[in-house]
Design a protein around this motif. Structure first.
Motif, PDB file in Angstrom:
ATOM      1  N   THR A 166      -8.834   1.549   7.547  1.00 50.83           N
ATOM      2  CA  THR A 166      -7.955   1.290   8.798  1.00 50.83           C
ATOM      3  C   THR A 166      -6.596   0.515   8.411  1.00 50.83           C
ATOM      4  O   THR A 166      -6.090   0.320   9.204  1.00 50.83           O
ATOM      5  CB  THR A 166      -8.793   0.263   9.794  1.00 50.83           C
ATOM      6  OG1 THR A 166      -9.238  -0.759   9.070  1.00 50.83           O
ATOM      7  CG2 THR A 166      -9.854   1.202   9.978  1.00 50.83           C
ATOM      8  N   VAL A 167      -6.415  -0.007   7.024  1.00 53.47           N
ATOM      9  CA  VAL A 167      -5.097  -0.751   7.030  1.00 53.47           C
ATOM     10  C   VAL A 167      -3.933   0.262   7.057  1.00 53.47           C
ATOM     11  O   VAL A 167      -4.053   1.684   6.634  1.00 53.47           O
ATOM     12  CB  VAL A 167      -5.025  -1.164   5.347  1.00 53.47           C
ATOM     13  CG1 VAL A 167      -6.239  -2.167   5.269  1.00 53.47           C
ATOM     14  CG2 VAL A 167      -5.226  -0.147   4.391  1.00 53.47           C
ATOM     15  N   GLU A 168      -2.853  -0.403   7.607  1.00 53.14           N
ATOM     16  CA  GLU A 168      -1.616   0.402   7.824  1.00 53.14           C
ATOM     17  C   GLU A 168      -0.620   0.530   6.829  1.00 53.14           C
ATOM     18  O   GLU A 168       0.506   0.127   7.150  1.00 53.14           O
ATOM     19  CB  GLU A 168      -1.283   0.093   9.493  1.00 53.14           C
ATOM     20  CG  GLU A 168      -2.163   0.303  10.408  1.00 53.14           C
ATOM     21  CD  GLU A 168      -1.561  -0.156  11.603  1.00 53.14           C
ATOM     22  OE1 GLU A 168      -0.308  -0.544  11.878  1.00 53.14           O
ATOM     23  OE2 GLU A 168      -2.091   0.258  12.785  1.00 53.14           O
ATOM     24  N   ILE A 169      -1.096   0.429   5.439  1.00 52.21           N
ATOM     25  CA  ILE A 169      -0.161   0.399   4.350  1.00 52.21           C
ATOM     26  C   ILE A 169      -0.246   1.975   3.775  1.00 52.21           C
ATOM     27  O   ILE A 169      -1.265   2.432   3.231  1.00 52.21           O
ATOM     28  CB  ILE A 169      -0.760  -0.446   3.486  1.00 52.21           C
ATOM     29  CG1 ILE A 169      -0.461  -1.793   4.095  1.00 52.21           C
ATOM     30  CG2 ILE A 169       0.263  -0.317   2.152  1.00 52.21           C
ATOM     31  CD1 ILE A 169      -0.714  -3.087   3.189  1.00 52.21           C
ATOM     32  N   ALA A 170       0.930   2.600   3.954  1.00 47.44           N
ATOM     33  CA  ALA A 170       1.053   3.877   3.092  1.00 47.44           C
ATOM     34  C   ALA A 170       1.192   3.820   1.431  1.00 47.44           C
ATOM     35  O   ALA A 170       2.065   3.257   1.125  1.00 47.44           O
ATOM     36  CB  ALA A 170       2.377   4.353   3.770  1.00 47.44           C
ATOM     37  N   ASP A 171       0.126   4.528   1.126  1.00 48.85           N
ATOM     38  CA  ASP A 171      -0.187   4.421  -0.492  1.00 48.85           C
ATOM     39  C   ASP A 171      -1.079   5.553  -0.779  1.00 48.85           C
ATOM     40  O   ASP A 171      -2.165   5.546  -0.314  1.00 48.85           O
ATOM     41  CB  ASP A 171      -0.558   3.148  -0.960  1.00 48.85           C
ATOM     42  CG  ASP A 171      -0.614   3.190  -2.403  1.00 48.85           C
ATOM     43  OD1 ASP A 171      -0.829   4.075  -3.066  1.00 48.85           O
ATOM     44  OD2 ASP A 171      -0.330   2.056  -3.014  1.00 48.85           O
ATOM     45  N   ASP A 172      -0.485   6.646  -1.306  1.00 50.71           N
ATOM     46  CA  ASP A 172      -1.241   7.938  -1.673  1.00 50.71           C
ATOM     47  C   ASP A 172      -2.455   7.631  -2.416  1.00 50.71           C
ATOM     48  O   ASP A 172      -3.608   8.111  -2.630  1.00 50.71           O
ATOM     49  CB  ASP A 172      -0.287   8.813  -2.336  1.00 50.71           C
ATOM     50  CG  ASP A 172       0.596   9.574  -1.398  1.00 50.71           C
ATOM     51  OD1 ASP A 172       0.603   9.308  -0.225  1.00 50.71           O
ATOM     52  OD2 ASP A 172       1.479  10.030  -1.860  1.00 50.71           O
ATOM     53  N   ARG A 173      -2.193   6.369  -3.347  1.00 47.17           N
ATOM     54  CA  ARG A 173      -3.416   6.108  -4.176  1.00 47.17           C
ATOM     55  C   ARG A 173      -4.855   5.410  -3.393  1.00 47.17           C
ATOM     56  O   ARG A 173      -5.704   5.733  -3.948  1.00 47.17           O
ATOM     57  CB  ARG A 173      -2.992   4.797  -5.218  1.00 47.17           C
ATOM     58  CG  ARG A 173      -2.016   5.268  -6.326  1.00 47.17           C
ATOM     59  CD  ARG A 173      -1.455   4.300  -6.848  1.00 47.17           C
ATOM     60  NE  ARG A 173      -0.888   3.249  -5.933  1.00 47.17           N
ATOM     61  CZ  ARG A 173      -0.361   2.109  -6.489  1.00 47.17           C
ATOM     62  NH1 ARG A 173      -0.377   1.483  -7.850  1.00 47.17           N
ATOM     63  NH2 ARG A 173       0.102   1.205  -5.624  1.00 47.17           N
ATOM     64  N   ILE A 174      -4.532   4.911  -2.339  1.00 44.13           N
ATOM     65  CA  ILE A 174      -5.691   4.386  -1.372  1.00 44.13           C
ATOM     66  C   ILE A 174      -6.137   5.803  -0.844  1.00 44.13           C
ATOM     67  O   ILE A 174      -7.349   5.832  -0.846  1.00 44.13           O
ATOM     68  CB  ILE A 174      -4.991   3.648  -0.465  1.00 44.13           C
ATOM     69  CG1 ILE A 174      -4.519   2.277  -1.002  1.00 44.13           C
ATOM     70  CG2 ILE A 174      -6.176   3.118   0.693  1.00 44.13           C
ATOM     71  CD1 ILE A 174      -4.018   1.239  -0.040  1.00 44.13           C
TER      72      ILE A 174
END
Length: 347
Positions: free
Chosen positions: A121-129
């Motif tokens: 649910t975190v709103e941090i854009a990171d393709d690795r996640i």
């Protein structure tokens, strides 16, 4: 065994975002300090100007305007930085929890479930996640299956020592007519008689579950209910429900009968001075057991009439206020939904 490559990737992410979190917190601290300093400078300059009216005020006014403009720009920066810091704290906390849960052997599914849900649910854009989520989901599934098997085996061994057999399959275990519905994510379980709840929540440990089962069995099958008194009372409940709905119709909904039955079991004191402490509890599970074992199975009569329990139709089955699950066999799901009750002569 823990997935070492996944753990390494998670640790890299945690280290990186921990640095970002530290930098963001330092920025917030610095910006708040500047904002406070700006305010103090403006207040001091206002006091100075008021006590030195004879000097040229223009330089001070320009400084005041610059500080005011700077303050307007600093405040939004602080707001945005605080929002970012909260997201980073959630992400770093989730990564830390996941790493801790996955570092055990076997993977601790209970510890893993909450931070995994947070990570999604975190709103941090990171393709690795995003790329990690399917791998973590697979780890969750495997860990839960392993825990279910371990718990089931331990529960089976403990019950065997008491001469009891366990059926079903994880996460729903069967002990006779009772079901232990385990929730490994919340580390809890519920105890049901058939489909009816008896104990809503117990800790997911072998000792607690067995104790809860014993309590549930005592609550349902361990009571001293007088069959003749019960069937007479049930007949009165059926009559009362029929009069309220349609006196010309002998078919009465089973839940309407149950409601009237609960009222009939209350003391006179309760009706004159109702209170929570004075209420005589009679659960749906207890009623379902009594209905089957006192009225339906032995076909016990009252006033020359016996109970005919009609199976629920689909619209009744879909509503717990219109149907009741009756256990007819030895297992909790060996039975049927009853919809309507009729008292009639035995043919």
């Amino acid at each position: 065994m823990p997935d070492e490559s996944l753990l390494a990737a998670l640790q890299t992410l945690r280290d990186e975002y921990s640095q970002k979190q530290k930098a963001t917190n330092n920025l917030i601290k610095a910006l708040k300090g500047k904002a406070s300093a700006f305010g103090k400078i403006q207040a001091a300059m206002s006091d100075y100007a008021a006590s030195n009216a004879s000097i040229d005020q223009e330089p001070g006014q320009r400084v005041q305007e610059i500080l005011g403009s700077a303050q307007e720009n600093v405040n939004p920066l602080i707001t945005n930085a605080i929002r970012e810091a909260k997201e980073l704290a959630a992400l770093v906390g989730a990564l830390k929890g996941i790493i801790g849960a996955m570092s055990t052997s076997p993977v601790d599914v209970v510890r893993l479930s909450h931070p995994f849900e947070t990570l999604k649910t975190v709103e941090i854009a990171d393709d690795r996640i995003m790329e990690m989520l399917p791998h973590l989901d697979r780890e969750m599934t495997q860990a839960q299956e392993a825990l279910e098997m371990l718990f089931g085996a331990a529960l089976r061994d403990s019950l065997a020592g008491q001469g009891l057999e366990i059926g079903g399959k994880p996460p729903n275990f069967e002990i006779g007519r009772f079901e232990v519905a385990a929730n490994f994510k919340t580390r809890s379980a519920s105890i049901n008689y058939g489909n009816e709840m008896v104990i809503k929540r117990v800790p997911l440990s072998i000792e607690a579950v067995i104790k809860a089962y014993q309590t549930a069995a005592k609550m349902i099958v361990g009571r001293n209910e007088n069959p003749e008194t019960w069937i007479a009372q049930f007949y009165s409940a059926w009559e009362a429900a029929r009069r309220k709905r349609d006196p010309s119709n002998t078919r009465v909904n089973v839940i309407d009968c149950y409601f009237e039955m609960v009222l009939l079991r209350q003391s006179r004191t309760f009706f004159s001075a109702p209170s929570k402490g004075g209420f005589a509890d009679y659960s749906r599970a207890q009623f379902a057991y009594d209905l089957q074992e006192i009225a339906i199975r032995p076909h016990r009569s009252h006033n020359g009439k016996v109970v005919f329990a009609h199976s629920a139709i689909r619209t009744q089955v879909d509503s717990s206020t219109r149907s009741l699950w009756i256990v007819e066999g030895r297992a909790p799901h060996d039975g049927r939904y009853v919809g309507d009750i009729v008292f009639d002569k035995d043919e």
